[in-house]
Design a protein around this motif. Structure first.
Motif, PDB file in Angstrom:
ATOM      1  N   LEU A   1      -1.903  -3.555   4.639  1.00 58.99           N
ATOM      2  CA  LEU A   1      -2.425  -2.383   5.323  1.00 58.99           C
ATOM      3  C   LEU A   1      -1.633  -1.138   4.935  1.00 58.99           C
ATOM      4  N   VAL A   2      -0.354  -1.335   4.670  1.00 60.03           N
ATOM      5  CA  VAL A   2       0.478  -0.216   4.227  1.00 60.03           C
ATOM      6  C   VAL A   2       0.234   0.064   2.752  1.00 60.03           C
ATOM      7  N   ASN A   3       0.097  -0.994   1.986  1.00 63.78           N
ATOM      8  CA  ASN A   3       0.090  -0.858   0.530  1.00 63.78           C
ATOM      9  C   ASN A   3      -1.305  -0.819  -0.079  1.00 63.78           C
ATOM     10  N   GLY A   4      -2.254  -0.180   0.616  1.00 64.97           N
ATOM     11  CA  GLY A   4      -3.517   0.115  -0.029  1.00 64.97           C
ATOM     12  C   GLY A   4      -4.743  -0.501   0.584  1.00 64.97           C
ATOM     13  N   THR A   5      -5.859   0.257   0.500  1.00 67.67           N
ATOM     14  CA  THR A   5      -7.179  -0.212   0.914  1.00 67.67           C
ATOM     15  C   THR A   5      -8.189   0.341  -0.097  1.00 67.67           C
TER      16      THR A   5
END
Length: 464
Positions: free
Chosen positions: A328-332
């Motif tokens: 969730l922190v490292n990209g969507t």
């Protein structure tokens, strides 16, 4: 032969010699005492010289067979010569009662001189031994970074004080204990005079006990203009060599009473932290359309796999990143910024000098007046300062260079050049290719400027 027989033999020989050269009998008692004193002093120094020669010879023989660092340091500081200087006063003190009556002024004076000489020689020899021990402790891997010099100085100061008190007691014919008791009246004065030494003594013990500081540590102490490496720790001063090669000295108690940053934890860890950000314009952050996602698949193979996987998860109705909260922190794939964060994480994980064992993420910070800060948080595996700065610069340069491919732009205050270029562009009468200083991504086509293979194919294709 015991001491008595040895002394009597010398006395008998002196009297016989004086009688042989014709000294009157009434002068023999006075003359033989003085001659006896001279003879035992000469013999004592001869014995000391012989012992010194034997010790040096044995040490050199050992050094020829095997290199012993302790013996080398002993030669460096003259330990053998200074130690054997203790022998003469001990021999003279043992033989003095045979030369003079214990009530005579000559005996009292000679004994005082002998013992004062002994303690002075003892101070010199102990100082040489402590220097030797200090050198050897510096060579010890486990102790070389500890402030052992401070402990040696503490012992030296205590020993010197005791010896000085003993010498004074000899001069005034008082017991050392009585002298120490009498010093109680001067305690306040002594504490004032030796304030730095006493504070340094306490601080040195605390620094060593708590392992707060070692030689070679990089420390920061802004209030004292310190930002460099510790090169020496002693009882009354800590020397730090700043990175501009200036030397700053501070008393140890200022480190204990104040605060300082010790970077040893970073040096001992697996990496050095990189934490930098750019502020992105909010009005360029937008949802990802299917067309945009397809276009971005051509940007990077690993990013294409990420997009495909996320699209499959969405088609299957799975909640994104259920098994990987870090994701969730490292990209969507919901926004172009989320996609950019995913790409930067992939770039960092591929980077050969970014630690894979320590924390790594690309995150957004609270919005500010200029936009939304996006931060790189990772650790460089190379902790050397120039290398670290180079790695950090490379990452941030790549960061800003790929932003236009994700249709994202950093905030930057406009200057005079921007105003002039803007007026030229708005006039629509100037060929943009003739202007210098226009951001490169404002004139590129919709094709991916980072697709090197495609660009090379276009350049090599025959022109009509």
């Amino acid at each position: 032969m015991n001491t008595n027989d040895f002394a009597l033999t010398i006395l008998f020989g002196i009297k016989k010699f004086l009688a042989w050269i014709g000294i009157p009998s009434h002068m023999l008692d006075k003359m033989d005492e003085l001659l006896f004193l001279i003879v035992i002093v000469i013999i004592a120094f001869i014995v000391a010289g012989i012992v010194h020669a034997v010790l040096v010879h044995l040490a050199k023989k050992i050094l020829k067979r095997k290199r012993v660092g302790f013996f080398e340091s002993m030669f460096k500081y003259g330990v053998f010569r200074k130690l054997t200087a203790i022998i003469p006063p001990l021999m003279v003190s043992a033989l003095l009662p045979f030369a003079f009556s214990k009530d005579s002024a000559w005996f009292i004076l000679s004994e005082k001189i002998t013992w004062i000489y002994f303690f002075i020689a003892l101070i010199i020899s102990v100082n040489a031994i402590l220097n030797t021990v200090g050198d050897e402790l510096k060579k010890n891997k486990q102790l070389k970074n500890r402030p052992m010099k401070g402990f040696i100085q503490i012992f030296r100061v205590v020993f010197y004080c005791v010896v000085v008190i003993v010498i004074i007691s000899i001069l005034i014919n008082k017991s050392p204990l009585n002298l120490i008791t009498g010093l109680g009246a001067f305690t306040a004065v002594l504490m004032l005079v030796f304030k730095d030494t006493i504070l340094g003594l306490v601080a040195g013990v605390m620094i060593s006990e708590d392992d707060m500081l070692r030689i070679g540590d990089w420390i920061e102490m802004p209030q004292n203009n310190i930002n460099g490496t510790v090169i020496d720790i002693s009882l009354d001063v800590v020397k730090v060599q700043n990175f501009d090669n200036t030397i700053v000295t501070v008393p140890p108690y200022s480190l204990v009473s104040g605060s300082f940053i010790n970077w040893r934890g970073m040096s001992d860890s697996g990496g050095r932290r990189i934490m930098r950000e750019y502020t992105l314009k909010l009005d360029y952050i937008k949802p990802c359309t299917p067309e945009f996602l397809e276009k971005m698949k051509a940007f990077d193979k690993e990013l294409a796999q990420f997009i495909t996987e996320k699209q499959k998860q969405a088609a299957d109705g799975k909640v994104a990143n259920t098994d990987n909260p870090e994701g969730l922190v490292n990209g969507t794939i919901d926004t172009n910024l989320g996609l950019f964060r995913a790409y930067m994480v992939m770039y960092l994980r591929r980077h050969p000098f970014v630690s894979k064992e320590l924390l790594l993420m690309v995150r957004t910070l609270p919005p500010v007046a200029n936009g939304l800060p996006v931060q790189i948080y990772c650790f460089s595996s190379n902790k050397n300062w120039p290398s670290y700065e180079s790695i950090q610069a490379e990452i941030m340069e790549h960061f800003v260079s790929v932003l236009p491919a994700f249709e994202l732009y950093p905030f930057q205050n406009a200057d005079a050049r921007d105003m002039i270029l803007s007026s030229y562009i708005e006039s629509a009468k100037v060929d943009l290719s003739t202007l210098i200083g226009i951001p490169w991504h404002t004139t590129v086509t919709q094709s991916n400027p980072f697709d090197v293979e495609k660009q090379e194919a276009q350049d090599s294709s025959p022109k009509a």
